[in-house]
Design an enzyme around this catalytic site. Structure first.
Site, PDB file in Angstrom:
ATOM      1  N   SER A   1      28.060  35.353  39.725  1.00  0.00           N
ATOM      2  CA  SER A   1      29.144  34.480  40.166  1.00  0.00           C
ATOM      3  C   SER A   1      28.590  33.311  40.978  1.00  0.00           C
ATOM      4  O   SER A   1      27.602  33.449  41.692  1.00  0.00           O
ATOM      5  CB  SER A   1      30.134  35.260  41.039  1.00  0.00           C
ATOM      6  OG  SER A   1      31.087  34.397  41.621  1.00  0.00           O
TER       7      SER A   1
ATOM      8  N   TYR B   1      32.020  40.708  47.865  1.00  0.00           N
ATOM      9  CA  TYR B   1      31.683  40.358  46.483  1.00  0.00           C
ATOM     10  C   TYR B   1      30.629  39.252  46.451  1.00  0.00           C
ATOM     11  O   TYR B   1      29.669  39.309  45.687  1.00  0.00           O
ATOM     12  CB  TYR B   1      32.957  39.904  45.767  1.00  0.00           C
ATOM     13  CG  TYR B   1      32.787  39.584  44.301  1.00  0.00           C
ATOM     14  CD1 TYR B   1      32.716  40.600  43.357  1.00  0.00           C
ATOM     15  CD2 TYR B   1      32.721  38.268  43.863  1.00  0.00           C
ATOM     16  CE1 TYR B   1      32.582  40.314  42.004  1.00  0.00           C
ATOM     17  CE2 TYR B   1      32.583  37.968  42.516  1.00  0.00           C
ATOM     18  CZ  TYR B   1      32.510  39.001  41.585  1.00  0.00           C
ATOM     19  OH  TYR B   1      32.375  38.705  40.255  1.00  0.00           O
TER      20      TYR B   1
END
Length: 313
Positions: free
Chosen positions: A172, A232
């Site tokens: 990501s 995350y």
């Protein structure tokens, strides 16, 4: 609103270009793979993983789809097989060392190894602007240690070839070291993680361990960690750093035994992980991962991509 519109239009235009590129078949001289080429996709029972498995199988590879839950994985594999695709299923829990060992032994015995590994299995418990760290340990264990442990178990089983084996880590942009808005505040730590001279497994592990300890002590908010989807983001920062580190470690393998490893950001994809609130389809989100896995001239390693373009870490 006005400043965001051009960025939105730019992304939509790029996604349209990628959709068009996806319709162009690979030529015979580009197709280094065959039906004997084995690709493993972790977390392949739904979302991006399912779509990566579908696209790879549609290109003619033999795909091993894995998932933690056997029933969900079997159902997903059956759906793809009904489309006439070569897809097999095996249970794999990336948090369970025995499960990883069992899977590695099965791959070796059943297929004699593998050629492509797509590390897709991952979790995120925050939706929208939520930023709870209640599940931080599970997020880091799954997204970072899961990838690391599966990769290290399967590298010895990656089959020699003239074009090299491939590893693709789904990551990501939230894990970028030098993102403008969401990055580590500690400049020294950023520099240590950015430099291949100082980057090490110990440094990555120590970084995530420090974060988890601060979460446990409830001091993480003053620790200079990324502010958006903190747990995350930290897990994906670790994945990005690990990808670069492994590329360096694998770079001295002789011709015929090369292994190329890269990571990519699929975007904010409309999947269960985003609460179906994303702005990218699973098909588009899977595209760059499939593209990296199938690159005809794969001399590219240790890089980060989004929408088929290299992005700075």
């Amino acid at each position: 609103m006005g400043s965001k519109e051009p960025a939105k239009e730019k992304r939509e235009k790029r996604l349209q270009e990628i959709s068009l590129l996806r319709t162009i078949p690979y030529s015979d001289h580009q197709r280094w793979w065959s039906s004997e080429t084995v690709a493993v996709v972790t977390g392949g029972n739904r979302g991006i993983g399912f779509e990566i498995a579908r696209q790879l199988a549609d290109h003619g590879l033999s795909v091993i789809l894995t998932s933690r839950e056997s029933s969900a994985g079997l159902e997903a594999a059956n759906v793809l097989r009904e489309l006439g695709l070569s897809v097999d299923f095996h249970q794999l829990d990336v948090l369970d060392s025995l499960s990883i060992k069992t899977f590695a032994e099965w791959i070796q015995q059943t297929h004699g190894g593998l050629d492509v590994l797509v590390n897709n299995a991952g979790v995120n418990y925050n939706m929208g602007s939520d930023n709870s760290v209640e599940n931080a340990k599970n997020v880091v264990d799954t997204n970072y240690y899961g990838i690391k442990n599966v990769t290290e178990a399967l590298i010895p089983l990656m089959r020699p070839s003239a074009v090299g084996a491939r590893i693709v880590n789904v990551s990501s942009r939230l894990g970028r070291l030098n993102g403008k808005r969401n990055r580590l505040e500690d400049k020294d730590l950023r520099e240590q993680l950015a430099s291949l001279e100082t980057l090490s497994e110990e440094l990555i592990d120590r970084t995530v361990s420090t974060f988890l300890q601060q979460v446990e002590d409830d001091t993480y908010t003053s620790g200079g960690w990324p502010q958006v989807n903190t747990d995350y983001s930290v897990s994906k920062l670790a994945v990005n750093a690990y990808t670069r580190l492994m590329a360096k470690k694998l770079s001295d393998r002789p011709n015929g035994q090369k292994i190329y490893i890269n990571c990519y950001c699929p975007g904010w994809v409309k999947t269960a992980m985003t609460g179906w609130a994303g702005n990218v389809s699973a098909e588009d989100g899977a595209d760059t991962g499939v593209w990296l896995a199938l690159l005809p001239d794969q001399a590219i390693t240790g890089k980060f991509f989004a929408e088929r373009r290299e992005v700075n870490f």
